[in-house]
Design a protein around this motif. Structure first.
Motif, PDB file in Angstrom:
ATOM      1  N   GLN A   1     -11.526   6.656   1.981  1.00  0.00           N
ATOM      2  CA  GLN A   1     -10.420   6.934   2.897  1.00  0.00           C
ATOM      3  C   GLN A   1     -10.382   5.945   4.068  1.00  0.00           C
ATOM      4  N   LYS A   2     -11.544   5.641   4.645  1.00  0.00           N
ATOM      5  CA  LYS A   2     -11.579   4.803   5.854  1.00  0.00           C
ATOM      6  C   LYS A   2     -12.494   3.586   5.671  1.00  0.00           C
ATOM      7  N   GLY A   3     -12.247   2.599   6.487  1.00  0.00           N
ATOM      8  CA  GLY A   3     -13.169   1.477   6.557  1.00  0.00           C
ATOM      9  C   GLY A   3     -12.818   0.281   5.697  1.00  0.00           C
ATOM     10  N   THR A   4     -11.860   0.379   4.837  1.00  0.00           N
ATOM     11  CA  THR A   4     -11.534  -0.758   3.956  1.00  0.00           C
ATOM     12  C   THR A   4     -10.449  -1.654   4.559  1.00  0.00           C
ATOM     13  N   GLY A   5      -9.684  -1.124   5.495  1.00  0.00           N
ATOM     14  CA  GLY A   5      -8.576  -1.890   6.061  1.00  0.00           C
ATOM     15  C   GLY A   5      -7.296  -1.754   5.254  1.00  0.00           C
ATOM     16  N   ARG A   6      -7.390  -1.080   4.138  1.00  0.00           N
ATOM     17  CA  ARG A   6      -6.189  -0.877   3.315  1.00  0.00           C
ATOM     18  C   ARG A   6      -5.594   0.501   3.577  1.00  0.00           C
ATOM     19  N   ALA A   7      -4.352   0.688   3.121  1.00  0.00           N
ATOM     20  CA  ALA A   7      -3.679   1.964   3.321  1.00  0.00           C
ATOM     21  C   ALA A   7      -4.383   3.056   2.521  1.00  0.00           C
ATOM     22  N   ARG A   8      -4.268   4.276   3.016  1.00  0.00           N
ATOM     23  CA  ARG A   8      -4.874   5.411   2.314  1.00  0.00           C
ATOM     24  C   ARG A   8      -4.231   5.602   0.939  1.00  0.00           C
ATOM     25  N   ALA A   9      -5.015   5.908  -0.063  1.00  0.00           N
ATOM     26  CA  ALA A   9      -4.497   6.152  -1.413  1.00  0.00           C
ATOM     27  C   ALA A   9      -5.337   7.225  -2.076  1.00  0.00           C
ATOM     28  N   GLY A  10      -4.634   8.146  -2.741  1.00  0.00           N
ATOM     29  CA  GLY A  10      -5.358   9.239  -3.378  1.00  0.00           C
ATOM     30  C   GLY A  10      -5.353   9.156  -4.883  1.00  0.00           C
ATOM     31  N   SER A  11      -4.380   8.382  -5.433  1.00  0.00           N
ATOM     32  CA  SER A  11      -4.277   8.327  -6.889  1.00  0.00           C
ATOM     33  C   SER A  11      -3.471   7.099  -7.304  1.00  0.00           C
ATOM     34  N   VAL A  12      -3.837   6.529  -8.446  1.00  0.00           N
ATOM     35  CA  VAL A  12      -3.067   5.392  -8.971  1.00  0.00           C
ATOM     36  C   VAL A  12      -1.763   5.871  -9.617  1.00  0.00           C
ATOM     37  N   LYS A  13      -1.601   7.188  -9.750  1.00  0.00           N
ATOM     38  CA  LYS A  13      -0.394   7.755 -10.333  1.00  0.00           C
ATOM     39  C   LYS A  13       0.679   8.030  -9.279  1.00  0.00           C
ATOM     40  N   SER A  14       0.394   7.694  -8.041  1.00  0.00           N
ATOM     41  CA  SER A  14       1.317   7.971  -6.947  1.00  0.00           C
ATOM     42  C   SER A  14       2.684   7.326  -7.189  1.00  0.00           C
ATOM     43  N   PRO A  15       3.760   8.017  -6.861  1.00  0.00           N
ATOM     44  CA  PRO A  15       5.105   7.463  -7.060  1.00  0.00           C
ATOM     45  C   PRO A  15       5.367   6.178  -6.286  1.00  0.00           C
ATOM     46  N   ILE A  16       4.623   5.924  -5.198  1.00  0.00           N
ATOM     47  CA  ILE A  16       4.859   4.699  -4.429  1.00  0.00           C
ATOM     48  C   ILE A  16       4.107   3.502  -4.997  1.00  0.00           C
ATOM     49  N   TRP A  17       3.313   3.753  -6.004  1.00  0.00           N
ATOM     50  CA  TRP A  17       2.592   2.670  -6.675  1.00  0.00           C
ATOM     51  C   TRP A  17       3.399   2.158  -7.865  1.00  0.00           C
ATOM     52  N   ARG A  18       3.229   0.861  -8.151  1.00  0.00           N
ATOM     53  CA  ARG A  18       3.848   0.299  -9.348  1.00  0.00           C
ATOM     54  C   ARG A  18       3.267   0.976 -10.584  1.00  0.00           C
ATOM     55  N   SER A  19       4.117   1.333 -11.538  1.00  0.00           N
ATOM     56  CA  SER A  19       3.779   2.042 -12.777  1.00  0.00           C
ATOM     57  C   SER A  19       3.279   3.465 -12.512  1.00  0.00           C
ATOM     58  N   GLY A  20       3.558   3.965 -11.313  1.00  0.00           N
ATOM     59  CA  GLY A  20       3.210   5.355 -11.023  1.00  0.00           C
ATOM     60  C   GLY A  20       4.288   6.306 -11.540  1.00  0.00           C
ATOM     61  N   GLY A  21       4.068   7.576 -11.331  1.00  0.00           N
ATOM     62  CA  GLY A  21       5.020   8.580 -11.794  1.00  0.00           C
ATOM     63  C   GLY A  21       6.277   8.604 -10.933  1.00  0.00           C
ATOM     64  N   VAL A  22       7.358   9.169 -11.487  1.00  0.00           N
ATOM     65  CA  VAL A  22       8.623   9.308 -10.757  1.00  0.00           C
ATOM     66  C   VAL A  22       8.576  10.579  -9.921  1.00  0.00           C
ATOM     67  N   THR A  23       9.085  10.516  -8.700  1.00  0.00           N
ATOM     68  CA  THR A  23       8.988  11.658  -7.790  1.00  0.00           C
ATOM     69  C   THR A  23       9.688  12.894  -8.335  1.00  0.00           C
ATOM     70  N   PHE A  24      10.976  12.765  -8.608  1.00  0.00           N
ATOM     71  CA  PHE A  24      11.721  13.886  -9.201  1.00  0.00           C
ATOM     72  C   PHE A  24      12.162  13.448 -10.593  1.00  0.00           C
ATOM     73  N   ALA A  25      11.239  13.533 -11.540  1.00  0.00           N
ATOM     74  CA  ALA A  25      11.472  12.996 -12.882  1.00  0.00           C
ATOM     75  C   ALA A  25      12.579  13.757 -13.606  1.00  0.00           C
ATOM     76  N   SER A  26      13.508  12.977 -14.208  1.00  0.00           N
ATOM     77  CA  SER A  26      14.580  13.589 -15.005  1.00  0.00           C
ATOM     78  C   SER A  26      14.011  14.065 -16.341  1.00  0.00           C
ATOM     79  N   LYS A  27      14.489  15.216 -16.777  1.00  0.00           N
ATOM     80  CA  LYS A  27      14.044  15.785 -18.045  1.00  0.00           C
ATOM     81  C   LYS A  27      15.261  16.164 -18.898  1.00  0.00           C
ATOM     82  N   PRO A  28      15.092  16.245 -20.218  1.00  0.00           N
ATOM     83  CA  PRO A  28      16.225  16.631 -21.074  1.00  0.00           C
ATOM     84  C   PRO A  28      16.873  17.917 -20.588  1.00  0.00           C
ATOM     85  N   LYS A  29      18.210  17.896 -20.585  1.00  0.00           N
ATOM     86  CA  LYS A  29      18.951  19.029 -20.025  1.00  0.00           C
ATOM     87  C   LYS A  29      20.163  19.336 -20.879  1.00  0.00           C
ATOM     88  N   LYS A  30      20.465  20.599 -21.045  1.00  0.00           N
ATOM     89  CA  LYS A  30      21.652  21.024 -21.781  1.00  0.00           C
ATOM     90  C   LYS A  30      22.769  21.331 -20.783  1.00  0.00           C
TER      91      LYS A  30
END
Length: 201
Positions: A62-91
């Motif tokens: 969390q601290k000491g690296t000088g980089r921004a805080r990150a909790g997961s590589v799946k974060s929507p703000i990361w490249r190739s991360g998940g979509v925040t409000f992902a669209s799903k098939p809908k009728k």
């Protein structure tokens, strides 16, 4: 109520229960919205952060690296991360009762009759599946925008009309409110008229 056939000059008696109905704009709008919604694919699909492949491990402390805080590589703000409000098939289907659908078609046919947009013919066909033959035949009738409703499938007419934007051919089983309203004229044969009356009565 009678309609004169253009090719044989014979008059055909029309059913008042189909061609003498009030124009129900609200009902027709409801049926058209339902018909168009039914044809929406609704197949769009995106991956949420729970579905994206990758580790749930914290990338760095969390601290000491000088980089921004990150909790997961799946974060929507990361490249190739998940979509925040992902669209799903809908009728998108909106249910319309059969009685409502038939009543809307009766109302449309009544309006077409009183606007003189119905053209009744004893028979309508061409000898070959050539587009220019169909264009010439409609030009002789002084018709440009038209929906041709047949009692049975006619291969020549279907093939000849495919490249014409303002001409469409269908059978009585495939009529729909959108096409009936879109085209300026509706060509009916005596056989197709009988089938429509059988369906809507």
């Amino acid at each position: 109520m009678e309609l004169l056939t253009k090719d044989s000059l014979e008059s055909v008696v029309l059913s008042k229960n189909i061609f003498n109905k009030p124009f129900k704009e609200n009902l027709i709008h409801q049926v058209i919205v339902s018909f168009q919604a039914m044809h929406r694919q609704g197949s769009k699909s995106q991956k949420s952060r729970a579905e994206v492949k990758g580790s749930n491990k914290k990338p760095w402390r969390q601290k000491g690296t000088g980089r921004a805080r990150a909790g997961s590589v799946k974060s929507p703000i990361w490249r190739s991360g998940g979509v925040t409000f992902a669209s799903k098939p809908k009728k998108y289907v909106k249910k319309i009762n059969k009685k409502m659908y038939k009543e809307a078609l009766r109302s449309i046919f009544s309006k077409l009759f009183y606007q003189n947009r119905l053209v009744l013919l004893k028979d309508f066909s061409i000898n070959s599946c050539k587009t220019f033959l169909l264009v010439k035949k409609l030009k002789d009738m002084l018709i440009k925008s038209v929906l041709i409703i047949l009692s049975n499938y006619d291969k020549n007419l279907f093939l000849a009309s495919r490249n014409l934007h303002m001409v469409s051919v269908c059978t009585t089983r495939n009529i729909n409110p959108v096409n009936l309203i879109f085209f300026k004229n509706i060509i009916l044969t005596i056989d197709s008229l009988k089938k429509i009356e059988e369906y809507l009565l």
